[in-house]
Design a protein around this motif. Structure first.
Motif, PDB file in Angstrom:
ATOM      1  N   TRP A  47      47.098  33.412  32.859  1.00  0.00           N
ATOM      2  CA  TRP A  47      45.698  33.743  32.560  1.00  0.00           C
ATOM      3  C   TRP A  47      45.174  33.005  31.332  1.00  0.00           C
ATOM      4  CZ3 TRP A  47      45.516  35.715  27.736  1.00  0.00           C
ATOM      5  CH2 TRP A  47      46.632  36.389  27.278  1.00  0.00           C
ATOM      6  N   ASP A  63      40.167  32.180  31.561  1.00  0.00           N
ATOM      7  CA  ASP A  63      39.258  32.022  32.687  1.00  0.00           C
ATOM      8  C   ASP A  63      38.699  33.398  33.008  1.00  0.00           C
ATOM      9  OD1 ASP A  63      38.063  31.680  35.245  1.00  0.00           O
ATOM     10  OD2 ASP A  63      39.284  29.885  35.519  1.00  0.00           O
ATOM     11  N   ARG A  65      36.833  34.365  35.321  1.00  0.00           N
ATOM     12  CA  ARG A  65      36.926  34.689  36.748  1.00  0.00           C
ATOM     13  C   ARG A  65      38.276  35.316  37.059  1.00  0.00           C
ATOM     14  NH1 ARG A  65      35.690  28.690  38.436  1.00  0.00           N
ATOM     15  NH2 ARG A  65      37.484  28.576  37.052  1.00  0.00           N
ATOM     16  N   GLU A  66      39.338  34.704  36.582  1.00  0.00           N
ATOM     17  CA  GLU A  66      40.674  35.264  36.809  1.00  0.00           C
ATOM     18  C   GLU A  66      40.816  36.603  36.109  1.00  0.00           C
ATOM     19  OE1 GLU A  66      43.938  32.659  36.054  1.00  0.00           O
ATOM     20  OE2 GLU A  66      43.112  31.072  37.321  1.00  0.00           O
ATOM     21  N   ARG A  67      40.257  36.716  34.915  1.00  0.00           N
ATOM     22  CA  ARG A  67      40.354  37.968  34.148  1.00  0.00           C
ATOM     23  C   ARG A  67      39.713  39.116  34.908  1.00  0.00           C
ATOM     24  NH1 ARG A  67      42.752  41.330  32.355  1.00  0.00           N
ATOM     25  NH2 ARG A  67      42.297  42.467  30.473  1.00  0.00           N
ATOM     26  N   GLY A  69      39.619  39.249  38.149  1.00  0.00           N
ATOM     27  CA  GLY A  69      40.245  39.362  39.468  1.00  0.00           C
ATOM     28  C   GLY A  69      39.458  38.646  40.552  1.00  0.00           C
ATOM     29  N   ALA A  72      39.112  31.628  41.385  1.00  0.00           N
ATOM     30  CA  ALA A  72      38.816  30.671  40.318  1.00  0.00           C
ATOM     31  C   ALA A  72      39.028  29.246  40.806  1.00  0.00           C
ATOM     32  CB  ALA A  72      39.680  30.965  39.093  1.00  0.00           C
TER      33      ALA A  72
END
Length: 163
Positions: A47, A63, A65-67, A69, A72
């Motif tokens: 992450w 990121d 977006r990744e944080r 969920g 990405a």
């Protein structure tokens, strides 16, 4: 007649992350930068894609977006790094685009609905209604857990030491 003063409004940075509309309080935002790939840090977690240099500081980049969920895909030309200030120092969040900086009336911010549970509920402050569009208002300070803050501090130190 009641007049609304500028101090009663809340200034927000409106962003897009994987097709979702999100908002961050402008009081936490130090700057918005064009996306440049962050410098990878050896042994960093997935992450934490890396670090960037902002002035004389090394800033960890996550990121968003990744944080959250969300998917990405590789950043496009409109991608930005929103640098926010936390107690431990600045952190950059990759977003797909920054739409605008605006101010909204307090009545435009609604409580987060019950569908946000667990970790997501921790960092969702509310929903900002702008016409037909809804932005999820995020609490930048809660987007990063204490464990993640330690990992970021170690990554920044490793980058500064050349590891």
């Amino acid at each position: 007649m009641t007049t609304t003063t500028a101090t009663s409004r809340r200034a927000l940075v409106m962003c897009e992350a994987a097709g979702e509309l999100v908002a961050l309080d402008v009081a936490r935002v130090e700057r918005v930068l064009r996306y440049e790939p962050p410098r990878r840090v050896p042994n960093a977690t997935a992450w934490l894609p890396g670090v960037i240099t902002v002035g004389s500081r090394t800033v960890p980049v996550l990121d968003l977006r990744e944080r959250l969920g969300l998917p990405a895909p590789p950043p496009r030309e409109q991608a930005r790094v929103v640098v926010v200030v936390l107690e431990e120092g600045p952190v950059g969040f990759i977003v797909d685009a920054v739409q605008e900086v605006t101010s909204v009336e307090p009545a435009a911010i609604e409580d987060a609905p019950a569908i946000y549970r667990g970790l997501a509920r921790e960092f969702v402050q509310g929903i900002v209604r702008r016409g037909e569009r809804l932005h999820v208002l995020l609490d930048a300070a809660r987007l990063v857990s204490s464990t993640e803050r330690i990992a970021m501090r170690e990554a920044v130190q490793g980058a500064a030491d050349g590891r």
